[in-house]
Design a protein around this motif. Structure first.
Motif, short mmCIF file in Angstrom:
data_model
loop_
_atom_site.label_atom_id
_atom_site.label_comp_id
_atom_site.label_asym_id
_atom_site.label_seq_id
_atom_site.Cartn_x
_atom_site.Cartn_y
_atom_site.Cartn_z
N ALA A 67 0.82 -1.26 0.11
CA ALA A 67 0.05 0.10 -0.02
C ALA A 67 0.83 1.45 -0.09
O ALA A 67 1.94 1.14 0.58
N THR A 68 0.39 2.35 -0.58
CA THR A 68 0.93 3.45 -0.45
C THR A 68 -0.25 4.62 -0.08
O THR A 68 -1.25 4.53 -0.61
N ASP A 121 -7.83 5.92 9.83
CA ASP A 121 -7.71 5.64 8.65
C ASP A 121 -7.44 3.98 8.50
O ASP A 121 -7.70 3.46 7.35
N ASP A 122 -6.53 3.53 9.62
CA ASP A 122 -6.40 2.02 9.17
C ASP A 122 -7.58 1.10 9.00
O ASP A 122 -7.63 -0.06 7.95
N LYS A 123 -8.64 1.19 9.45
CA LYS A 123 -9.97 0.41 9.04
C LYS A 123 -10.24 0.32 7.70
O LYS A 123 -11.09 -0.43 7.22
N TYR A 124 -10.07 1.60 6.79
CA TYR A 124 -10.44 1.57 5.49
C TYR A 124 -9.70 1.01 4.48
O TYR A 124 -10.14 0.71 3.33
N VAL A 135 -3.29 -1.59 -2.27
CA VAL A 135 -4.08 -0.61 -2.34
C VAL A 135 -3.36 0.85 -2.34
O VAL A 135 -2.15 0.89 -2.03
N GLU A 136 -4.19 1.90 -2.73
CA GLU A 136 -3.64 3.27 -2.56
C GLU A 136 -4.54 4.10 -1.95
O GLU A 136 -5.89 3.88 -2.19
N GLY A 137 -4.26 5.03 -1.10
CA GLY A 137 -5.12 5.62 -0.26
C GLY A 137 -4.88 7.21 0.04
O GLY A 137 -3.67 7.38 -0.10
N ARG A 138 -5.88 7.91 0.33
CA ARG A 138 -5.51 9.49 0.45
C ARG A 138 -6.27 9.97 1.51
O ARG A 138 -7.58 9.68 1.51
N LYS A 150 -11.44 10.64 2.80
CA LYS A 150 -10.64 9.80 2.31
C LYS A 150 -10.86 9.23 1.08
O LYS A 150 -12.11 9.07 0.55
N ILE A 151 -10.03 8.51 0.28
CA ILE A 151 -10.13 8.02 -0.77
C ILE A 151 -9.06 6.63 -0.74
O ILE A 151 -8.02 6.76 -0.32
N VAL A 152 -9.89 5.50 -1.00
CA VAL A 152 -9.16 4.33 -0.93
C VAL A 152 -9.42 3.45 -2.14
O VAL A 152 -10.61 3.48 -2.46
#
Length: 156
Positions: A67-68, A121-124, A135-138, A150-152
């Motif tokens: 993940a990033t 954020d971790d739960k997402y 995954v990529e998340g912001r 959030k965006i995942v």
């Protein structure tokens, strides 16, 4: 302003994952992956291996980036920084786990990870990583770390 790069390593042994209770510094009181800042001249992979060895005493020899996660304007030590977290799962390591001044390691089965003791954020994104996805998340937080956005997305 250049972003701050940090690493997050989770050790995995079958249906168990190793997380760490952060005892001091940024994130104290939270359950986390093991990691920290990338030093100048160091790759994110080198930093992840180094931080894991410093914080829990084992040298990870097999790992994969999973993940990033980008944190926009994260309030860190009195300033706002874009922070990019590079997340890895380690599946082979050498040495014995130890508790340090920074981290108390603990194993959890994948179906009993206490997300309520982790950053919001971790739960997402983490359940998808644990399920074998990349995954990529912001994420964006208030100064007192309440989630604003959030965006995942799964990339593989």
């Amino acid at each position: 302003m250049d972003p701050m790069h940090v690493t997050w390593m989770i050790l995995r042994d079958g249906d168990r994952v190793l997380l760490g209770h952060k005892k001091r510094g940024f994130g104290a009181g939270y359950l986390n992956g093991v990691g920290g800042k990338v030093d100048p001249g160091e790759t994110v992979e080198q930093a992840a291996v180094r931080e894991t060895e410093e914080e829990i005493g084992v040298k990870v020899t097999q790992y994969e980036k999973v993940a990033t996660i980008i944190f926009d304007d994260l309030f860190y030590k009195g300033t706002r920084k874009q922070t990019i977290m590079h997340c890895f799962i380690g599946t082979k390591w050498q040495g014995e786990l130890i508790e340090t001044e920074e981290i108390e390691p603990e194993w959890f089965t994948v179906d009993q990870i206490p997300y309520d003791k982790m950053w919001v954020d971790d739960k997402y994104w983490l359940p998808q990583v644990i399920a074998g996805k990349k995954v990529e998340g912001r994420f964006k937080f208030t100064d007192d770390y309440k989630l604003l956005g959030k965006i995942v997305k799964v990339i593989k």
